[in-house]
Design a protein around this motif. Structure first.
Motif, PDB file in Angstrom:
ATOM      1  N   ILE A 116      11.443  -8.837 -47.876  1.00 52.46           N
ATOM      2  CA  ILE A 116      12.069  -9.095 -49.206  1.00 52.46           C
ATOM      3  C   ILE A 116      11.353  -7.855 -50.053  1.00 52.46           C
ATOM      4  O   ILE A 116      12.159  -7.085 -50.766  1.00 52.46           O
ATOM      5  N   ALA A 117       9.887  -7.724 -50.114  1.00 54.20           N
ATOM      6  CA  ALA A 117       9.557  -6.664 -50.776  1.00 54.20           C
ATOM      7  C   ALA A 117       9.807  -5.117 -50.604  1.00 54.20           C
ATOM      8  O   ALA A 117      10.230  -4.386 -51.663  1.00 54.20           O
ATOM      9  N   SER A 120      13.409  -4.515 -51.866  1.00 40.00           N
ATOM     10  CA  SER A 120      13.122  -4.492 -53.235  1.00 40.00           C
ATOM     11  C   SER A 120      12.642  -3.124 -53.634  1.00 40.00           C
ATOM     12  O   SER A 120      13.221  -2.532 -54.853  1.00 40.00           O
ATOM     13  N   GLN A 121      11.825  -2.650 -52.953  1.00 33.08           N
ATOM     14  CA  GLN A 121      11.115  -1.454 -53.324  1.00 33.08           C
ATOM     15  C   GLN A 121      12.210  -0.191 -52.938  1.00 33.08           C
ATOM     16  O   GLN A 121      12.120   0.653 -53.913  1.00 33.08           O
ATOM     17  N   TYR A 123      15.444  -0.184 -52.952  1.00 27.16           N
ATOM     18  CA  TYR A 123      16.457  -0.261 -54.062  1.00 27.16           C
ATOM     19  C   TYR A 123      16.107  -0.305 -55.501  1.00 27.16           C
ATOM     20  O   TYR A 123      17.078  -0.703 -56.218  1.00 27.16           O
ATOM     21  N   HIS A 124      15.078  -0.358 -55.631  1.00 25.85           N
ATOM     22  CA  HIS A 124      14.260  -0.719 -56.978  1.00 25.85           C
ATOM     23  C   HIS A 124      14.989  -1.798 -57.712  1.00 25.85           C
ATOM     24  O   HIS A 124      15.277  -1.775 -58.836  1.00 25.85           O
ATOM     25  N   ILE A 125      15.025  -2.756 -56.723  1.00 25.33           N
ATOM     26  CA  ILE A 125      15.424  -4.137 -57.532  1.00 25.33           C
ATOM     27  C   ILE A 125      14.150  -4.719 -58.285  1.00 25.33           C
ATOM     28  O   ILE A 125      13.180  -5.097 -57.922  1.00 25.33           O
ATOM     29  N   SER A 126      14.499  -5.017 -59.705  1.00 26.46           N
ATOM     30  CA  SER A 126      13.596  -5.462 -60.492  1.00 26.46           C
ATOM     31  C   SER A 126      13.183  -7.019 -60.382  1.00 26.46           C
ATOM     32  O   SER A 126      14.388  -7.730 -60.006  1.00 26.46           O
ATOM     33  N   GLY A 127      12.265  -7.519 -60.925  1.00 26.38           N
ATOM     34  CA  GLY A 127      11.801  -8.676 -60.442  1.00 26.38           C
ATOM     35  C   GLY A 127      10.445  -9.108 -60.767  1.00 26.38           C
ATOM     36  O   GLY A 127       9.674  -8.326 -60.791  1.00 26.38           O
ATOM     37  N   SER A 131       9.883 -14.925 -58.837  1.00 24.42           N
ATOM     38  CA  SER A 131      11.288 -14.780 -58.101  1.00 24.42           C
ATOM     39  C   SER A 131      10.976 -14.174 -56.970  1.00 24.42           C
ATOM     40  O   SER A 131      11.737 -14.971 -55.823  1.00 24.42           O
ATOM     41  N   PHE A 132       9.904 -13.500 -56.459  1.00 22.02           N
ATOM     42  CA  PHE A 132       9.766 -13.049 -55.460  1.00 22.02           C
ATOM     43  C   PHE A 132       9.320 -14.132 -54.374  1.00 22.02           C
ATOM     44  O   PHE A 132       9.881 -14.521 -53.249  1.00 22.02           O
TER      45      PHE A 132
END
Length: 426
Positions: A116-117, A120-121, A123-127, A131-132
């Motif tokens: 997950i981490a 997210s890194q 695709y630069h998914i903010s959060g 939430s993580f």
């Protein structure tokens, strides 16, 4: 010790003390015991090894991360999770040992978080962190029941507590009360472990983790009134204490009964805090009875009442214990304190004194040094606290401390003499 016994068996058989059949049974018993012990050790090291391997892979990849193209990063992100699923599936279908399943479960759990981490890194998914954690916990929920892993429920409790801490204390956009839903999802697995009725280190650990998780996470229910929050905590500790009094915990030691230990200690600490008049005068001014914390208090009061009724029904009222009814007594004092802080303070001090004397009496009747000293510690703490809000001369304070110390020594010495005399009689 077992090796000494097994070496002595031929001599015992030769001298006719035991038969050959009994000797073989003794050998079989110790062989089974040693095998079980070695399996537990193998499981522990398997879990530790899986954790270290997972962390090592993450560190290596993190060091060279910026040098990889995007598709390589995605492969690296999903590869540990796929490997973990493959190993876990292999251990389930091939019916491998517990060590295999536990190690694979721990590896897969952390692999999911790493995946997950990393995604997210890439695709630069903010959060945010809450939430993580929530996504990680939800994705790993099947591990609780598919693998029947004990490590899964331990990790689940640790991480949902962390989630409640981050989401609740920070008051972020994530709903912190999802914690209770996640806790209830783990409850059936907890009861499955309890129903096995086999001595288990994991079960003893869960008897501590469940109450500790609730103690840490309960402030997420406090929105408006800290005073009602104190009532809520007293009720929670009383619920824990009465859970620890259930027949299931009757033969459990204090280390195996986290509910009773935390319930008793937590109740005592809170009552000592509330024995100061300052707390009643400054924390009980603004109270909102139409709030989440008050609803929580009602639920906890009902649960505590049911537990007390069940415990005394099973025990047939053999012995009255004020610790069982603290929630009821304190509930009355709480509402008195809204109108008269002085009366509430006096009543709390009297309640603490009764609890301390009760613990001393129980400890003396059971020849239990721990309970005896616990009761004396309650009384000593109560006397010490009164030094801070009364104008007692220093000479008298010093004399009282000497008397308290002498009382500890005398009580333990008398108990020791009685215990020694009882052993000689038997």
């Amino acid at each position: 010790m077992s090796s000494k016994i097994t070496r002595a068996l031929p001599e015992l058989v030769e001298n006719g003390i035991i038969t050959d059949e009994i000797a073989q049974n003794i050998k079989a018993y110790y062989a089974t015991s040693e095998e079980s012990s070695s399996n537990k050790l193998f499981t522990i090291f398997g879990i530790l090894g899986a954790t270290l391997v997972g962390l090592g892979i993450i560190l290596i990849m993190a060091h060279n991360w910026d040098n990889f193209p995007k598709f390589i990063k995605l492969i690296i992100a999903f590869l540990p999770m796929i490997i973990g699923q493959a190993i876990l599936g292999f251990s389930i279908f091939k019916e491998k040992s517990t060590a295999w399943k536990e190690a694979a479960t721990v590896f897969l759990f952390f692999a999911v978080g790493a995946c997950i981490a990393l995604v997210s890194q890439v695709y630069h998914i903010s959060g945010d962190l809450e939430s993580f954690l929530l996504a990680w916990i939800v994705l790993c929920l099947p591990l609780l029941y598919v693998t029947k892993s004990k490590s899964a429920i331990v990790l689940h409790l640790i991480f949902i507590t962390y989630f409640a801490f981050e989401a609740g204390y920070g008051r972020s956009t994530t709903i912190p009360h999802l914690y209770f839903i996640l806790l209830l999802i783990a409850a059936p697995r907890y009861f499955q472990i309890i129903k096995t009725k086999k001595p288990s280190a994991t079960a003893s650990m869960l008897h501590w983790l469940f109450p500790l998780s609730l103690i840490i996470s309960l402030p997420i229910c406090i929105d408006h009134s800290e005073a009602i929050g104190l009532l809520m905590y007293v009720l929670l500790f009383c619920v824990f204490y009465n859970i620890g009094q259930l027949p299931y915990f009757k033969d459990k030691s204090l280390l195996q009964n986290g509910y009773r230990f935390l319930g008793s200690l937590g109740t005592t600490i809170l009552l000592i805090i509330l024995s100061f008049r300052y707390v009643w005068e400054h924390n009980f001014k603004n109270m909102f009875f139409y709030s989440l914390e008050f609803i929580s208090c009602i639920i906890l009061f009902i649960i505590a009442s049911i537990l007390v009724y069940r415990n005394y029904k099973n025990a047939k009222l053999q012995q009255f214990n004020p610790f069982d009814f603290v929630f009821l007594i304190f509930g009355i004092i709480f509402f008195i304190g809204i109108g008269s802080p002085i009366i509430a303070t006096v009543l709390i001090n009297l309640l603490l004194l009764v609890l301390g004397i009760t613990a001393i009496r129980i400890g003396a009747s059971k020849f239990h040094f721990g309970i005896l000293n616990y009761g004396m510690l309650i009384v000593a703490s109560l006397i010490t606290c009164r030094f801070f809000d009364t104008n007692i001369p220093f000479e008298l304070r010093g004399l009282l401390f000497i008397l308290i110390g002498a009382g500890f020594f005398t009580a333990n010495y008398i108990m020791f003499k009685k215990q020694k005399a009882k052993k000689l009689e038997s």
